[in-house]
Design a protein around this motif. Structure first.
Motif, PDB file in Angstrom:
ATOM      1  N   LEU A   1       1.079  -1.534   0.212  1.00  0.00           N
ATOM      2  CA  LEU A   1      -0.197   0.232  -0.167  1.00  0.00           C
ATOM      3  C   LEU A   1       0.713   1.929  -0.230  1.00  0.00           C
ATOM      4  O   LEU A   1       1.319   1.409   0.597  1.00  0.00           O
ATOM      5  N   PRO A   2       0.551   2.387  -0.778  1.00  0.00           N
ATOM      6  CA  PRO A   2       1.574   3.193  -1.120  1.00  0.00           C
ATOM      7  C   PRO A   2       0.459   4.253   0.047  1.00  0.00           C
ATOM      8  O   PRO A   2      -0.078   4.641   0.863  1.00  0.00           O
ATOM      9  N   LEU A   3       1.882   5.092   0.829  1.00  0.00           N
ATOM     10  CA  LEU A   3       1.380   6.160   1.486  1.00  0.00           C
ATOM     11  C   LEU A   3       1.069   7.735   0.520  1.00  0.00           C
ATOM     12  O   LEU A   3       1.162   8.138  -0.279  1.00  0.00           O
ATOM     13  N   MET A   4       0.160   8.055   1.537  1.00  0.00           N
ATOM     14  CA  MET A   4      -0.556   9.413   1.071  1.00  0.00           C
ATOM     15  C   MET A   4       0.359  10.853   1.279  1.00  0.00           C
ATOM     16  O   MET A   4       1.076  10.664   2.531  1.00  0.00           O
ATOM     17  N   ARG A   5       1.021  11.440   0.380  1.00  0.00           N
ATOM     18  CA  ARG A   5       1.712  12.466   0.696  1.00  0.00           C
ATOM     19  C   ARG A   5       0.925  13.773   1.160  1.00  0.00           C
ATOM     20  O   ARG A   5       1.591  14.352   1.363  1.00  0.00           O
ATOM     21  N   GLU A   6      -0.657  13.592   1.275  1.00  0.00           N
ATOM     22  CA  GLU A   6      -0.802  15.020   1.744  1.00  0.00           C
ATOM     23  C   GLU A   6      -2.457  14.452   3.209  1.00  0.00           C
ATOM     24  O   GLU A   6      -2.679  13.366   2.321  1.00  0.00           O
ATOM     25  N   LEU A   7      -2.905  15.369   3.426  1.00  0.00           N
ATOM     26  CA  LEU A   7      -3.555  15.308   4.601  1.00  0.00           C
ATOM     27  C   LEU A   7      -5.220  14.577   3.536  1.00  0.00           C
ATOM     28  O   LEU A   7      -5.565  16.251   3.264  1.00  0.00           O
ATOM     29  N   PRO A   8      -5.743  13.578   3.827  1.00  0.00           N
ATOM     30  CA  PRO A   8      -7.113  14.095   3.460  1.00  0.00           C
ATOM     31  C   PRO A   8      -7.838  15.577   3.474  1.00  0.00           C
ATOM     32  O   PRO A   8      -7.540  15.963   4.912  1.00  0.00           O
ATOM     33  N   PRO A   9      -9.204  15.828   3.095  1.00  0.00           N
ATOM     34  CA  PRO A   9      -9.577  16.979   3.403  1.00  0.00           C
ATOM     35  C   PRO A   9     -10.560  16.477   4.247  1.00  0.00           C
ATOM     36  O   PRO A   9     -11.111  16.027   4.352  1.00  0.00           O
ATOM     37  N   PRO A  10     -11.432  17.079   5.069  1.00  0.00           N
ATOM     38  CA  PRO A  10     -12.679  16.581   5.486  1.00  0.00           C
ATOM     39  C   PRO A  10     -13.488  16.632   4.225  1.00  0.00           C
ATOM     40  O   PRO A  10     -13.536  16.173   3.389  1.00  0.00           O
ATOM     41  N   ARG A  11     -14.394  15.317   5.009  1.00  0.00           N
ATOM     42  CA  ARG A  11     -15.411  14.607   4.656  1.00  0.00           C
ATOM     43  C   ARG A  11     -14.629  14.114   3.729  1.00  0.00           C
ATOM     44  O   ARG A  11     -15.510  13.224   2.773  1.00  0.00           O
ATOM     45  N   THR A  12     -13.675  13.595   3.087  1.00  0.00           N
ATOM     46  CA  THR A  12     -13.284  12.450   2.587  1.00  0.00           C
ATOM     47  C   THR A  12     -13.807  11.291   2.981  1.00  0.00           C
ATOM     48  O   THR A  12     -12.968  10.822   3.815  1.00  0.00           O
ATOM     49  N   PRO A  13     -14.365  10.381   2.172  1.00  0.00           N
ATOM     50  CA  PRO A  13     -14.343   9.427   2.032  1.00  0.00           C
ATOM     51  C   PRO A  13     -13.705   8.273   2.811  1.00  0.00           C
ATOM     52  O   PRO A  13     -12.437   8.176   2.353  1.00  0.00           O
ATOM     53  N   LEU A  14     -13.260   7.575   3.563  1.00  0.00           N
ATOM     54  CA  LEU A  14     -12.156   6.141   4.456  1.00  0.00           C
ATOM     55  C   LEU A  14     -12.415   5.367   4.714  1.00  0.00           C
ATOM     56  O   LEU A  14     -13.798   4.765   5.062  1.00  0.00           O
ATOM     57  N   MET A  15     -12.332   4.499   5.156  1.00  0.00           N
ATOM     58  CA  MET A  15     -12.049   2.816   5.606  1.00  0.00           C
ATOM     59  C   MET A  15     -11.274   2.573   6.729  1.00  0.00           C
ATOM     60  O   MET A  15     -10.034   3.304   6.659  1.00  0.00           O
ATOM     61  N   LEU A  16     -11.601   1.745   7.827  1.00  0.00           N
ATOM     62  CA  LEU A  16     -10.340   1.267   8.185  1.00  0.00           C
ATOM     63  C   LEU A  16     -10.463  -0.168   8.560  1.00  0.00           C
ATOM     64  O   LEU A  16     -12.109  -0.316   9.274  1.00  0.00           O
TER      65      LEU A  16
END
Length: 258
Positions: free
Chosen positions: A158-173
């Motif tokens: 899995l690659p690392l995201m280089r920027e913080l996702p903005p509010p309300r970005t869909p996520l999974m955990l």
């Protein structure tokens, strides 16, 4: 992931954010045994978590970080021999010192006692400034495990995201959690809340993904511009009675690892 059904109805946590921040930032997700209420910390009254297929993307890059001294966390392959997890998972609860690398194992694709591949940990790197005595500060709660042997192929990394996702970005955990430790449980319909700065520097990614003890070190996943899932953060802290968590931004790890 647009128009997630029911996501707004079961996510009242934004109004509770400020009073819960102190709890979030004080309690590692793997160190909350014996809490005096019936709700699972980090999950809340409505549990959205479901078992997922460990052979499917992006879950095929996840595994259990198993300690010979007992207990486990979750980790993600970010290189053929490298696993990203939470630094507090490497701390002995008795001595408050870092464990020996050779006393830890990574079980890729673990499910009900079986796994796709296994390797012992040969070494690890924790964030500069992380203190095992207090498992913090929270913004430095990450570690990279170096395995004795490569476990790739590339489609599991899995690659690392280089920027913080903005509010309300869909996520999974998703992670291996102590109430159902034999399967990979995931909340696949959660979102980013925002960024919170930490005293002394650093920041955390706040999210409303459900996850309880054992999910520490799991990747908080977001889609990149090409639609592929990337690691946006490393699960570190959870709320007490709601689906609310804090993760170390993957961008912080990427910057330190360069």
């Amino acid at each position: 992931m647009a128009g997630l059904p029911g996501a707004t109805a079961r996510r009242p946590v934004r109004r509770l954010l400020l009073p819960l921040l102190l709890l979030l930032l004080a309690l590692p997700a793997a160190a909350q045994e014996g809490l005096p209420h019936p709700l699972l910390p980090g999950v809340g009254p409505q549990d959205p978590r479901q078992p997922v297929d460990v052979a499917a993307r992006p879950w095929r890059g996840l595994g259990r970080v198993q300690r010979e001294t007992g207990g486990f966390c979750t980790g993600a392959l970010v290189g053929a021999r490298e696993v990203l997890t939470a630094a507090h998972c490497l701390v002995s609860p008795r001595s408050r010192q870092l464990l020996r690398p050779s006393s830890m194992h990574f079980l890729l694709g673990y499910e009900r006692g079986a796994y796709v591949a296994h390797a012992r940990v040969a070494a690890f790197r924790v964030a500069p400034g992380f203190s095992p005595q207090n498992s913090g500060p929270a913004s430095l709660d990450w570690a990279v495990l170096v395995l004795e042997a490569p476990l790739g192929p590339a489609d599991r990394i899995l690659p690392l995201m280089r920027e913080l996702p903005p509010p309300r970005t869909p996520l999974m955990l998703g992670g291996y959690q102590q109430d159902r430790p034999e399967v990979l449980l995931a909340d696949a319909a959660c979102r980013a809340i925002g960024r919170v700065s930490q005293p002394g520097g650093g920041a955390l990614l706040l999210h409303d993904c459900a996850g309880t003890r054992g999910v520490s070190g799991a990747p908080v996943l977001a889609q990149g511009p090409d639609g592929a899932w990337q690691v946006a953060g490393i699960a570190s802290r959870v709320g007490m009675q709601v689906a609310l968590g804090a993760a170390v931004p993957a961008a912080s790890v990427a910057a330190e690892e360069r």
